[in-house]
Design an enzyme around this catalytic site. Structure first.
Site, PDB file in Angstrom:
ATOM      1  N   PRO A 101     -27.496  -3.642 -29.823  1.00 43.72           N
ATOM      2  CA  PRO A 101     -26.586  -3.795 -28.675  1.00 43.72           C
ATOM      3  C   PRO A 101     -26.037  -5.222 -28.563  1.00 43.72           C
ATOM      4  O   PRO A 101     -25.086  -5.457 -27.837  1.00 43.72           O
ATOM      5  CB  PRO A 101     -27.465  -3.458 -27.466  1.00 43.72           C
ATOM      6  CG  PRO A 101     -28.760  -2.971 -27.986  1.00 43.72           C
ATOM      7  CD  PRO A 101     -28.862  -3.316 -29.431  1.00 43.72           C
ATOM      8  N   GLU A 115     -38.759  -2.143 -28.814  1.00 39.53           N
ATOM      9  CA  GLU A 115     -38.085  -3.229 -28.087  1.00 39.53           C
ATOM     10  C   GLU A 115     -37.098  -3.977 -28.975  1.00 39.53           C
ATOM     11  O   GLU A 115     -36.330  -4.798 -28.503  1.00 39.53           O
ATOM     12  CB  GLU A 115     -39.127  -4.234 -27.556  1.00 39.53           C
ATOM     13  CG  GLU A 115     -40.042  -3.666 -26.505  1.00 39.53           C
ATOM     14  CD  GLU A 115     -39.289  -3.101 -25.310  1.00 39.53           C
ATOM     15  OE1 GLU A 115     -38.512  -3.836 -24.699  1.00 39.53           O
ATOM     16  OE2 GLU A 115     -39.481  -1.909 -25.023  1.00 39.53           O
ATOM     17  N   ARG A 168     -14.601   7.230 -44.148  1.00 42.06           N
ATOM     18  CA  ARG A 168     -13.246   7.796 -44.065  1.00 42.06           C
ATOM     19  C   ARG A 168     -12.214   6.898 -44.742  1.00 42.06           C
ATOM     20  O   ARG A 168     -11.157   7.342 -45.151  1.00 42.06           O
ATOM     21  CB  ARG A 168     -12.843   8.016 -42.608  1.00 42.06           C
ATOM     22  CG  ARG A 168     -13.658   9.079 -41.901  1.00 42.06           C
ATOM     23  CD  ARG A 168     -13.281   9.165 -40.445  1.00 42.06           C
ATOM     24  NE  ARG A 168     -11.875   9.470 -40.241  1.00 42.06           N
ATOM     25  CZ  ARG A 168     -11.349  10.684 -40.341  1.00 42.06           C
ATOM     26  NH1 ARG A 168     -12.118  11.689 -40.595  1.00 42.06           N
ATOM     27  NH2 ARG A 168     -10.063  10.878 -40.176  1.00 42.06           N
ATOM     28  N   ASP A 179      -4.601   8.785 -38.197  1.00 42.83           N
ATOM     29  CA  ASP A 179      -5.716   8.863 -37.255  1.00 42.83           C
ATOM     30  C   ASP A 179      -5.496   7.943 -36.077  1.00 42.83           C
ATOM     31  O   ASP A 179      -4.840   6.916 -36.195  1.00 42.83           O
ATOM     32  CB  ASP A 179      -7.006   8.362 -37.942  1.00 42.83           C
ATOM     33  CG  ASP A 179      -7.742   9.471 -38.632  1.00 42.83           C
ATOM     34  OD1 ASP A 179      -7.408  10.635 -38.409  1.00 42.83           O
ATOM     35  OD2 ASP A 179      -8.663   9.152 -39.420  1.00 42.83           O
TER      36      ASP A 179
HETATM   37  N1  ADE Z   1     -29.403   0.113 -30.916  1.00 38.88           N
HETATM   38  C1  ADE Z   1     -29.627   0.393 -29.622  1.00 38.88           C
HETATM   39  N2  ADE Z   1     -28.502   0.440 -28.934  1.00 38.88           N
HETATM   40  C2  ADE Z   1     -27.489   0.175 -29.808  1.00 38.88           C
HETATM   41  C3  ADE Z   1     -26.083   0.072 -29.694  1.00 38.88           C
HETATM   42  N3  ADE Z   1     -25.449   0.234 -28.542  1.00 38.88           N
HETATM   43  N4  ADE Z   1     -25.384  -0.204 -30.803  1.00 38.88           N
HETATM   44  C4  ADE Z   1     -26.012  -0.394 -31.969  1.00 38.88           C
HETATM   45  N5  ADE Z   1     -27.326  -0.330 -32.140  1.00 38.88           N
HETATM   46  C5  ADE Z   1     -28.068  -0.041 -31.069  1.00 38.88           C
END
Ligand code: ADE
Length: 257
Positions: free
Chosen positions: A89, A116, A153, A168
């Site tokens: 994230p 975590e 792709r 696309d």
């Molecule tokens: N691992 C956990 N959440 C994620 C996300 N939003 N993007 C990529 N990997 C992740």
């Protein structure tokens, strides 16, 4: 292209390897996808891949050692470094442009984290952290599948025709135009006449107009960023003129200003 994925859940990847376009791409040898079990790179007899986090907080953190062992073996056997992607994230938010960049790499490796997260020191051997959006999943497996499916792709030969990739959504900064198939009349809803005309140039312009309109209405944020070419500007003028001719009252207020 060669893609290696390091994960504690190799079975999850059957979803992309055994179906549809990716399965065909593997069969045609356009891509080789190796799914590797992280546990095979552990050093203890219980094949432990995670330990409690230092610092007293709750939760488990994935050990650095198995990732480094894989990485060292890879370099040793191939004599060069792969391009390593860590889905997280905290990464750069994934989009079509990033998929296009990744599709140019000869060899990609994905490190899938769980719990975590991964020991921070793994980031030293990561080339790019990629997030698939501002939300948190329980692991990197699904993001990895999303990234692989999207970038494949762009590999020549994976999708039947080059134009279907170029048309696309997002490829040229616009959303894709509407598609129709048989029957011509479905529950009273007609296929636009022009698509049945066989006039390819008119169809092309019609579709461009549709793409522009869809993007303005559904994704104004994309449209604002789009650099319009001369043809697109002309089509936009036509759209506004048609709207005016259809309902001049809608423009009344702006005329009075
Ligand atoms: N691992 C956990 N959440 C994620 C996300 N939003 N993007 C990529 N990997 C992740």
């Amino acid at each position: 292209m060669k893609i290696s994925v390091l994960t504690i859940f190799p079975g999850m990847f059957d979803i992309i390897r055994n179906y549809g376009v990716i399965k065909k791409a593997i069969e045609k040898k356009l891509v080789e996808i190796d799914i590797l079990n992280l546990r095979d790179y552990t050093t203890d007899k219980h094949k432990v891949t995670d330990k409690p986090s230092y610092g007293g907080e709750n939760g488990m953190v994935m050990l650095a050692e198995p990732f480094y062992r894989f990485y060292d073996e890879y370099i040793l056997s191939k004599n060069h470094k792969p391009y390593v992607v860590l889905p997280s994230p905290q990464g750069e938010v994934f989009n079509n442009d990033l998929a296009f960049e990744l599709a140019k790499k000869e060899e990609l490796v994905f490190f899938c984290g769980r719990y975590e997260g991964i020991d921070e020191r793994v980031r030293k051997i990561v080339d790019k952290e990629v997030s698939i959006g501002d939300y948190v999943l329980t692991g990197g497996e699904i993001p990895t599948m999303v990234i692989i499916e999207t970038l494949l792709r762009f590999l020549p030969g994976v999708i039947g025709s080059k134009t279907s990739v170029e048309n696309d959504s997002f490829y040229n900064g616009l959303l894709d135009y509407s598609h129709y198939t048989k029957p011509q009349n479905f529950r009273g809803m007609q296929v636009p006449e022009i698509l049945l005309s066989g006039d390819h140039e008119r169809i092309r312009i019609f579709r461009k107009k549709d793409s522009l309109l869809k993007t303005i209405l559904k994704r104004p944020d994309l449209f604002i960023k789009k650099e319009l070419d001369e043809e697109e500007k002309k089509i936009l003028v036509e759209i506004i003129q048609e709207m005016f001719n259809k309902n001049p009252d809608n423009f009344k207020e702006s005329k009075d200003v």
